[in-house]
Design an enzyme around this catalytic site. Structure first.
Site, mmCIF file in Angstrom:
data_model
loop_
_atom_site.group_PDB
_atom_site.id
_atom_site.type_symbol
_atom_site.label_atom_id
_atom_site.label_comp_id
_atom_site.label_asym_id
_atom_site.label_seq_id
_atom_site.Cartn_x
_atom_site.Cartn_y
_atom_site.Cartn_z
ATOM 1 N N ASP A 35 0.827 -1.200 0.000
ATOM 2 C CA ASP A 35 0.000 0.000 0.000
ATOM 3 C C ASP A 35 0.859 1.247 0.000
ATOM 4 O O ASP A 35 2.067 1.190 0.151
ATOM 5 C CB ASP A 35 -1.037 -0.022 1.132
ATOM 6 C CG ASP A 35 -0.403 -0.175 2.476
ATOM 7 O OD1 ASP A 35 0.465 0.655 2.799
ATOM 8 O OD2 ASP A 35 -0.761 -1.131 3.184
ATOM 9 N N LYS A 57 -4.630 2.680 -2.723
ATOM 10 C CA LYS A 57 -5.648 3.543 -3.310
ATOM 11 C C LYS A 57 -6.142 2.919 -4.607
ATOM 12 O O LYS A 57 -5.411 2.237 -5.312
ATOM 13 C CB LYS A 57 -5.092 4.935 -3.561
ATOM 14 C CG LYS A 57 -3.831 4.923 -4.377
ATOM 15 C CD LYS A 57 -3.367 6.350 -4.607
ATOM 16 C CE LYS A 57 -2.117 6.337 -5.438
ATOM 17 N NZ LYS A 57 -1.008 7.057 -5.030
ATOM 18 N N MET A 171 -0.173 6.021 15.348
ATOM 19 C CA MET A 171 -1.420 6.562 14.773
ATOM 20 C C MET A 171 -2.030 7.598 15.708
ATOM 21 O O MET A 171 -3.255 7.685 15.835
ATOM 22 C CB MET A 171 -2.436 5.430 14.541
ATOM 23 C CG MET A 171 -1.959 4.419 13.509
ATOM 24 S SD MET A 171 -3.152 3.118 13.242
ATOM 25 C CE MET A 171 -2.764 2.021 14.592
HETATM 26 N N1 SAH Z 1 2.978 -1.958 11.550
HETATM 27 C C1 SAH Z 1 3.563 -0.628 11.677
HETATM 28 C C2 SAH Z 1 2.624 0.342 12.327
HETATM 29 C C3 SAH Z 1 1.358 0.579 11.551
HETATM 30 S S1 SAH Z 1 0.332 1.777 12.266
HETATM 31 C C4 SAH Z 1 4.887 -0.727 12.444
HETATM 32 O O1 SAH Z 1 5.206 -1.752 13.025
HETATM 33 O O2 SAH Z 1 5.635 0.246 12.406
HETATM 34 C C5 SAH Z 1 0.878 3.240 11.437
HETATM 35 C C6 SAH Z 1 1.553 4.164 12.421
HETATM 36 O O3 SAH Z 1 2.906 3.762 12.597
HETATM 37 C C7 SAH Z 1 1.648 5.594 11.975
HETATM 38 O O4 SAH Z 1 0.456 6.299 12.262
HETATM 39 C C8 SAH Z 1 2.779 6.096 12.815
HETATM 40 O O5 SAH Z 1 2.384 6.359 14.116
HETATM 41 C C9 SAH Z 1 3.686 4.890 12.850
HETATM 42 N N2 SAH Z 1 4.734 4.972 11.819
HETATM 43 C C10 SAH Z 1 4.875 4.211 10.742
HETATM 44 N N3 SAH Z 1 5.982 4.544 10.052
HETATM 45 C C11 SAH Z 1 6.543 5.556 10.734
HETATM 46 C C12 SAH Z 1 7.712 6.329 10.552
HETATM 47 N N4 SAH Z 1 8.526 6.127 9.504
HETATM 48 N N5 SAH Z 1 7.997 7.289 11.459
HETATM 49 C C13 SAH Z 1 7.189 7.501 12.510
HETATM 50 N N6 SAH Z 1 6.080 6.788 12.737
HETATM 51 C C14 SAH Z 1 5.758 5.838 11.863
#
Ligand code: SAH
Length: 508
Positions: A35, A57, A171
Site C-alpha cells: 500500500d 488507493k 497513529m
Molecule cells: N505496523 C507498523 C505500524 C502501523 S500503524 C509498524 O510496526 O511500524 C501506522 C503508524 O505507525 C503511523 O500512524 C505512525 O504512528 C507509525 N509509523 C509508521 N511509520 C513511521 C515512521 N517512519 N515514522 C514515525 N512513525 C511511523
C-alpha cells in the site's frame, strides 16, 4: 497447485531495515501486494518481473477495504502465485497482519510471516531515543492512538501512568492533544520528557523535543504530520544527545543521481549512507551494439594491435561478451596490452582475470590519449561508446599513432520525470545533481529541458570533461579531485559540510 502468501514486514522506511529474509521473499515473488504507505526506496526493491498490486488507493483514491485485500491475497495464492504481502514496520504491530492470515488459514492457503522492524522502536531509535534505559524505564508500552470508527479513544490512562514505563503511541497525531490531556489528568508530571518523530528513519525525518505539557504547542508549531510517533517518558531526554541520524553529513539534502540504474547502486547507496535523500533519476541507458561486425573483425585479427583500450566498464562488458560469442577466452588476447581510463574500468578488467597495463594519472579521455601516445609503438584498438570524446582520438592523431575507434555501445537518453523534476529544481528543492559523464549531463538536460533555471542547484561532476559539458549549459559546477566514484562522494559531502556547521552553530 496452490501458491503461498508471505506476509513481509517492510520496516519503517529506511530500505536498509528490511530484513534479509524479507528481501529474499520479495526477490522471489510473482505478485507483490502493498500500500501507499510503503517507502519508495523499499518499493524499488520489488523485482521488475513481479506484478504489483497497490491496495493503498484505487481510482477513486480510497484505500481498498480490508475484506477486499483478504480476498485478493486468497485469489492470487489460489491461482498458484507466490504472493508477498508487504506491510510497513512489523505486520503484527497494528498492521492487521493477523486478520489477513486468519482468512488464509481458514481457506487452507499456505502462508508465512516475516517479522519486520517496527517503527515503534526504530523511529524512536533514529530520533536518538532508546525505548528502554536502566535509568529511566523498565517497560515499554506500544499503544494505538486511533479510535475505531465512531468510538472514542479507549485508553486506560491511569494504568499507563502507574506503570511508569516508556509510552509509544502509533497513529496518534490527530489525537495527540487528547492523549496528553488524558495522561495529565491521570496524574503524570507535566514536565515528563516527550517527543514526536515524524517520517522516522527517512531522509525527511524531523523530531520534536518537548515535555508532556508543551508537546501540543511545539508539535503544532513545527507542523508535525502523520506518520509520526509520540514517545513519552524519561528516555526522551536522551534524544538531543543521541540523535545520530539527523547529524549525518548529508541529512536533509536532496541529491539527484543521474547514472544508469544498473550503475547507480554504489553511488546512490554511498550517498544514502551519509544521510542524503537520494532521488534516482537515470537519465541515460547504455545499449550494447551487438552483433558488432567491426569489433568481431578486430578481435579475429587482434595481433594487428599493440594496445586495446577501454573507457568504461560497459565497453569491457560488451567486448567480453563478443569474445565469448566468438568462442574465445582470455588466452586469445595473447600479448596485446590493456589500457583502462580509470579504476572502475580497470576493475571490470580485473573481474575477468585481466590486469590493466596502463591507467592514466588523471582519469579522462584526454589523459588516456596522452598516456597511450607516450607508450604506443604499434596500433591502438579503442572499444568505446559511439558518442566517445574526440579528446582521446585527437591526442593519438596528433602524435601520429594509428588507431581503430570502434563503437561498441550507444547511449540512449531517457525522459523519466521531466516536469515535476524541473519544478523541484527551479524551486531550489534539489540541493545537488551528480554527473558521472558528459553523457549524463546531456541526458539530464533532455530530461528537464536545457532552458531550465539551474541557479538554485549545483552540478557535482566526476571530472573536467563532464564539468565542461555542464558549464556550457549554465549549470554551476564543482569537480571531484579524482575521477572516481569515491572522490565524487567526498566532493558531495564536502560541498555541504560548511552548511551543516553553520546550522549547528545557529542552534542554541
Ligand atoms: N505496523 C507498523 C505500524 C502501523 S500503524 C509498524 O510496526 O511500524 C501506522 C503508524 O505507525 C503511523 O500512524 C505512525 O504512528 C507509525 N509509523 C509508521 N511509520 C513511521 C515512521 N517512519 N515514522 C514515525 N512513525 C511511523
Amino acid at each position: 497447485m496452490s501458491g503461498k502468501v508471505t506476509l513481509v514486514g517492510a520496516g519503517p522506511g529506511d530500505p536498509g531495515l528490511l530484513t534479509v529474509k524479507g528481501r529474499a521473499a520479495l526477490a522471489a515473488a510473482d505478485v507483490v501486494v502493498y500500500d501507499r504507505r510503503g517507502s519508495p526506496a523499499v518499493l524499488d526493491l520489488i523485482p521488475g518481473t513481479a506484478r504489483q498490486i497497490d491496495v493503498g488507493k484505487e481510482a477513486s483514491r480510497h484505500p481498498v477495504p480490508q475484506h477486499r485485500i483478504n480476498q485478493i491475497l486468497l485469489e492470487e495464492a489460489q491461482a498458484g502465485h507466490s504472493v508477498v504481502r508487504l506491510k510497513g514496520g512489523d505486520p503484527f504491530v497494528f498492521g492487521r497482519g493477523g486478520e489477513e492470515l486468519e482468512t488464509l488459514a481458514r481457506a487452507g492457503v499456505a502462508f508465512e510471516e516475516v517479522p519486520g522492524v517496527t517503527s515503534a522502536i526504530a523511529a524512536a531509535a533514529y530520533g536518538g531515543i532508546p525505548v528502554t534505559h536502566r535509568s529511566f524505564s523498565s517497560s515499554l508500552h506500544i499503544i494505538t492512538g486511533h479510535a475505531r470508527e465512531g468510538a472514542s479513544l479507549s485508553i486506560d490512562f491511569d494504568a499507563l501512568v502507574r506503570a511508569r514505563g516508556t509510552l509509544v503511541f502509533l497513529m496518534g497525531v490527530t489525537a495527540m492533544p487528547i492523549i496528553v490531556q488524558g495522561l495529565l489528568e491521570a496524574g503524570m508530571d507535566p514536565d515528563t520528557p516527550a517527543a514526536m518523530v515524524e517520517n522516522g528513519t527517512l531522509p525527511s525525518q524531523r523530531r520534536c523535543d518537548a515535555t508532556l505539557s508543551t508537546l501540543p504547542r511545539q508539535a503544532a508549531a513545527m507542523g508535525i504530520h502523520s506518520p509520526a510517533l509520540i514517545v513519552v517518558g524519561g528516555v526522551c531526554a536522551l534524544g538531543r544527545e543521541l540523535c545520530w541520524f539527523e547529524r549525518l553529513p548529508l541529512h536533509g539534502k536532496r541529491i539527484l543521481v543521474t547514472r544508469p540504474r544498473a550503475r547507480a547502486g554504489t553511488l546512490a547507496d554511498k550517498l544514502r549512507s551519509l544521510g542524503a535523500d537520494v532521488v534516482e533519476c537515470p537519465c541515460i541507458e547504455t545499449i550494447p551494439i551487438l552483433p558488432c561486425p567491426a569489433m568481431e573483425a578486430a578481435l579475429r585479427d587482434l595481433s594487428a594491435y599493440e594496445w586495446l583500450a577501454f573507457t568504461s566498464p560497459t565497453g569491457v562488458e560488451t567486448f567480453w561478451f563478443c569474445l565469448r560469442e566468438l568462442g574465445r577466452d582470455a588466452r586469445h588476447l595473447g600479448g596485446v596490452k590493456l589500457a583502462a581510463i580509470g579504476p572502475g574500468t580497470a576493475k571490470a578488467l580485473a573481474e575477468r582475470g585481466l590486469t590493466a597495463d596502463l591507467v592514466p594519472g588523471t582519469y579522462d579521455a584526454a589523459h588516456l590519449g596522452g598516456a597511450l601516445a607516450d607508450a604506443a609503438r604499434g596500433k591502438v584498438l579503442l572499444l568505446r561508446a559511439a558518442e566517445g570524446s574526440a579528446a582521446l582520438t585527437d591526442a593519438l592523431a596528433q602524435r601520429g599513432i594509428a588507431y581503430d575507434d570502434i563503437a561498441v555501445y550507444r547511449t540512449l537518453y531517457l525522459f523519466p520525470h521531466t516536469r515535476a523534476l524541473r519544478e523541484e529544481l527551479e524551486a531550489g528543492k534539489i540541493d545537488a545533481v551528480t554527473f558521472t559523464s558528459a553523457s549524463t549531463v546531456r541526458g539530464f538536460l533532455s530530461t528537464v529541458g536545457a532552458d531550465a533555471d539551474f541557479s538554485r542547484t549545483v552540478g557535482l561532476c566526476i571530472g573536467e570533461q563532464t564539468a565542461g559539458e555542464a558549464r556550457k549549459h549554465g549549470i554551476p559546477v564543482r569537480v571531484a579531485e579524482k575521477a572516481t566514484i569515491d572522490s565524487l562522494v567526498e566532493l558531495v559531502s564536502h560541498s555541504f559540510l560548511g552548511e551543516q556547521r553553520k546550522e549547528s552553530k545557529e542552534k542554541p
